[in-house]
Scaffold this motif. Structure first.
Motif, PDB file in Angstrom:
ATOM      1  N   ALA A  92       0.856  -1.196   0.000  1.00 52.17           N
ATOM      2  CA  ALA A  92       0.000   0.000   0.000  1.00 52.17           C
ATOM      3  C   ALA A  92       0.886   1.238   0.000  1.00 52.17           C
ATOM      4  CB  ALA A  92      -0.898   0.029   1.241  1.00 52.17           C
ATOM      5  N   VAL A  93       0.250   2.379  -0.201  1.00 53.59           N
ATOM      6  CA  VAL A  93       0.905   3.653   0.083  1.00 53.59           C
ATOM      7  C   VAL A  93       0.635   3.966   1.554  1.00 53.59           C
ATOM      8  CG1 VAL A  93       1.040   6.111  -0.437  1.00 53.59           C
ATOM      9  CG2 VAL A  93       0.633   4.455  -2.290  1.00 53.59           C
ATOM     10  N   TYR A  94       1.681   4.243   2.291  1.00 51.10           N
ATOM     11  CA  TYR A  94       1.576   4.515   3.723  1.00 51.10           C
ATOM     12  C   TYR A  94       1.692   6.023   3.960  1.00 51.10           C
ATOM     13  CZ  TYR A  94       1.693  -0.398   4.938  1.00 51.10           C
ATOM     14  OH  TYR A  94       1.366  -1.730   5.075  1.00 51.10           O
ATOM     15  N   TYR A  95       0.748   6.530   4.752  1.00 45.79           N
ATOM     16  CA  TYR A  95       0.673   7.960   5.033  1.00 45.79           C
ATOM     17  C   TYR A  95       0.849   8.234   6.521  1.00 45.79           C
ATOM     18  CZ  TYR A  95      -1.495   8.317   0.409  1.00 45.79           C
ATOM     19  OH  TYR A  95      -1.755   8.252  -0.942  1.00 45.79           O
ATOM     20  N   CYS A  96       1.627   9.248   6.803  1.00 50.26           N
ATOM     21  CA  CYS A  96       1.776   9.773   8.150  1.00 50.26           C
ATOM     22  C   CYS A  96       0.675  10.806   8.385  1.00 50.26           C
ATOM     23  CB  CYS A  96       3.155  10.413   8.254  1.00 50.26           C
ATOM     24  SG  CYS A  96       3.544  11.214   9.800  1.00 50.26           S
ATOM     25  N   ALA A  97       0.216  10.934   9.640  1.00 45.23           N
ATOM     26  CA  ALA A  97      -0.889  11.848   9.924  1.00 45.23           C
ATOM     27  C   ALA A  97      -0.746  12.482  11.294  1.00 45.23           C
ATOM     28  CB  ALA A  97      -2.211  11.093   9.843  1.00 45.23           C
ATOM     29  N   VAL A  98      -1.265  13.696  11.402  1.00 51.28           N
ATOM     30  CA  VAL A  98      -1.363  14.405  12.680  1.00 51.28           C
ATOM     31  C   VAL A  98      -2.818  14.369  13.130  1.00 51.28           C
ATOM     32  CG1 VAL A  98      -1.036  16.576  13.902  1.00 51.28           C
ATOM     33  CG2 VAL A  98       0.465  15.985  11.996  1.00 51.28           C
ATOM     34  N   TYR A  99      -3.017  14.045  14.398  1.00 55.38           N
ATOM     35  CA  TYR A  99      -4.378  14.034  14.928  1.00 55.38           C
ATOM     36  C   TYR A  99      -4.778  15.386  15.494  1.00 55.38           C
ATOM     37  CZ  TYR A  99      -5.020   9.055  14.365  1.00 55.38           C
ATOM     38  OH  TYR A  99      -5.183   7.809  13.826  1.00 55.38           O
ATOM     39  N   ARG A 100      -6.071  15.661  15.398  1.00 59.44           N
ATOM     40  CA  ARG A 100      -6.619  16.865  16.010  1.00 59.44           C
ATOM     41  C   ARG A 100      -6.381  16.790  17.511  1.00 59.44           C
ATOM     42  NH1 ARG A 100      -9.947  19.951  13.502  1.00 59.44           N
ATOM     43  NH2 ARG A 100     -10.584  18.231  12.120  1.00 59.44           N
ATOM     44  N   SER A 101      -5.997  17.891  18.108  1.00 60.19           N
ATOM     45  CA  SER A 101      -5.670  17.927  19.523  1.00 60.19           C
ATOM     46  C   SER A 101      -6.855  17.474  20.363  1.00 60.19           C
ATOM     47  CB  SER A 101      -5.271  19.349  19.918  1.00 60.19           C
ATOM     48  OG  SER A 101      -4.936  19.404  21.289  1.00 60.19           O
ATOM     49  N   GLY A 102      -6.631  16.489  21.220  1.00 64.49           N
ATOM     50  CA  GLY A 102      -7.647  16.023  22.151  1.00 64.49           C
ATOM     51  C   GLY A 102      -8.601  14.984  21.611  1.00 64.49           C
ATOM     52  N   THR A 103      -8.529  14.658  20.332  1.00 60.35           N
ATOM     53  CA  THR A 103      -9.491  13.720  19.774  1.00 60.35           C
ATOM     54  C   THR A 103      -9.213  12.290  20.216  1.00 60.35           C
ATOM     55  OG1 THR A 103     -10.576  12.982  17.753  1.00 60.35           O
ATOM     56  CG2 THR A 103      -8.204  13.268  17.664  1.00 60.35           C
ATOM     57  N   VAL A 104     -10.281  11.497  20.299  1.00 53.98           N
ATOM     58  CA  VAL A 104     -10.132  10.067  20.579  1.00 53.98           C
ATOM     59  C   VAL A 104     -10.563   9.246  19.361  1.00 53.98           C
ATOM     60  CG1 VAL A 104     -10.395  10.334  23.054  1.00 53.98           C
ATOM     61  CG2 VAL A 104     -12.426   9.953  21.628  1.00 53.98           C
ATOM     62  N   ASN A 105     -10.882   9.944  18.291  1.00 54.99           N
ATOM     63  CA  ASN A 105     -11.334   9.301  17.059  1.00 54.99           C
ATOM     64  C   ASN A 105     -10.131   9.005  16.175  1.00 54.99           C
ATOM     65  OD1 ASN A 105     -12.358   8.703  14.519  1.00 54.99           O
ATOM     66  ND2 ASN A 105     -13.987  10.210  14.632  1.00 54.99           N
ATOM     67  N   ASN A 106      -9.925   7.740  15.836  1.00 55.75           N
ATOM     68  CA  ASN A 106      -8.765   7.357  15.026  1.00 55.75           C
ATOM     69  C   ASN A 106      -8.810   7.907  13.609  1.00 55.75           C
ATOM     70  OD1 ASN A 106      -7.386   5.977  17.005  1.00 55.75           O
ATOM     71  ND2 ASN A 106      -8.278   4.001  16.489  1.00 55.75           N
ATOM     72  N   GLN A 107      -9.951   8.450  13.203  1.00 60.76           N
ATOM     73  CA  GLN A 107     -10.075   9.009  11.857  1.00 60.76           C
ATOM     74  C   GLN A 107      -9.965  10.539  11.841  1.00 60.76           C
ATOM     75  OE1 GLN A 107     -10.258   6.807   9.397  1.00 60.76           O
ATOM     76  NE2 GLN A 107     -10.420   5.112  10.855  1.00 60.76           N
ATOM     77  N   ASP A 108      -9.839  11.151  12.998  1.00 56.90           N
ATOM     78  CA  ASP A 108      -9.908  12.618  13.115  1.00 56.90           C
ATOM     79  C   ASP A 108      -8.523  13.237  12.898  1.00 56.90           C
ATOM     80  OD1 ASP A 108     -11.332  14.896  15.623  1.00 56.90           O
ATOM     81  OD2 ASP A 108     -10.780  15.170  13.517  1.00 56.90           O
ATOM     82  N   VAL A 109      -8.128  13.288  11.652  1.00 57.83           N
ATOM     83  CA  VAL A 109      -6.794  13.744  11.242  1.00 57.83           C
ATOM     84  C   VAL A 109      -6.884  15.145  10.664  1.00 57.83           C
ATOM     85  CG1 VAL A 109      -4.992  13.330   9.514  1.00 57.83           C
ATOM     86  CG2 VAL A 109      -5.918  11.425  10.840  1.00 57.83           C
ATOM     87  N   THR A 110      -5.889  15.975  10.969  1.00 58.82           N
ATOM     88  CA  THR A 110      -5.874  17.333  10.441  1.00 58.82           C
ATOM     89  C   THR A 110      -4.871  17.521   9.303  1.00 58.82           C
ATOM     90  OG1 THR A 110      -4.268  18.017  12.114  1.00 58.82           O
ATOM     91  CG2 THR A 110      -6.608  18.318  12.635  1.00 58.82           C
ATOM     92  N   ASP A 111      -3.826  16.726   9.260  1.00 61.34           N
ATOM     93  CA  ASP A 111      -2.799  16.888   8.233  1.00 61.34           C
ATOM     94  C   ASP A 111      -2.242  15.532   7.817  1.00 61.34           C
ATOM     95  OD1 ASP A 111      -2.416  19.410  10.279  1.00 61.34           O
ATOM     96  OD2 ASP A 111      -2.166  20.008   8.181  1.00 61.34           O
TER      97      ASP A 111
END
Length: 122
Positions: A92-111
């Motif tokens: 696959a293509v693997y992507y790095c991600a930053v999470y929204r501050s304080g989120t507990v949702n594994n899909q809640d990415v900002t960048d």
């Protein structure tokens, strides 16, 4: 502006190891949870792993538990994904991600990073 640069992808034989790195800039790295996602050809982008800002809490999707390890070095603004016992289905293509501050949702990415290709040959 947040910038995430992945490296370490490539071609590996099934059963082999590979380590991905993601260098982050433009944010106070030590304050953010970070994650890895992947997208196989013709499929959606799926959660792989997440690490808390401190590095203490780690979460994995079931298919990689026991084989992949996420870690981080806050002094280097870098997050890693050590992948062992790789399988062709990890391709696959693997992507790095930053999470929204304080989120507990594994899909809640900002960048997102630009992605790095991992190909596992059988």
């Amino acid at each position: 502006q947040v910038q995430l640069v992945e490296s370490g992808g490539g071609l590996v034989q099934a059963g082999g190891p590979m380590r991905l790195s993601c260098a982050a800039s433009g944010l106070d790295f030590r304050n953010y949870a970070m994650g890895w996602f992947r997208q196989a050809p013709g499929k959606g982008r799926d959660f792989v792993a997440r690490i808390s800002w401190s590095g203490v809490r780690k979460y994995y999707t079931d298919s990689v538990k026991g084989r992949f390890t996420i870690s981080r070095d806050n002094a280097k603004n870098t997050v890693y994904l050590q992948m062992n016992s790789l399988k062709p289905e990890d391709t696959a293509v693997y992507y790095c991600a930053v999470y929204r501050s304080g989120t507990v949702n594994n899909q809640d990415v900002t960048d997102w990073g630009q992605g790095t290709q991992v190909t596992v040959s059988s």
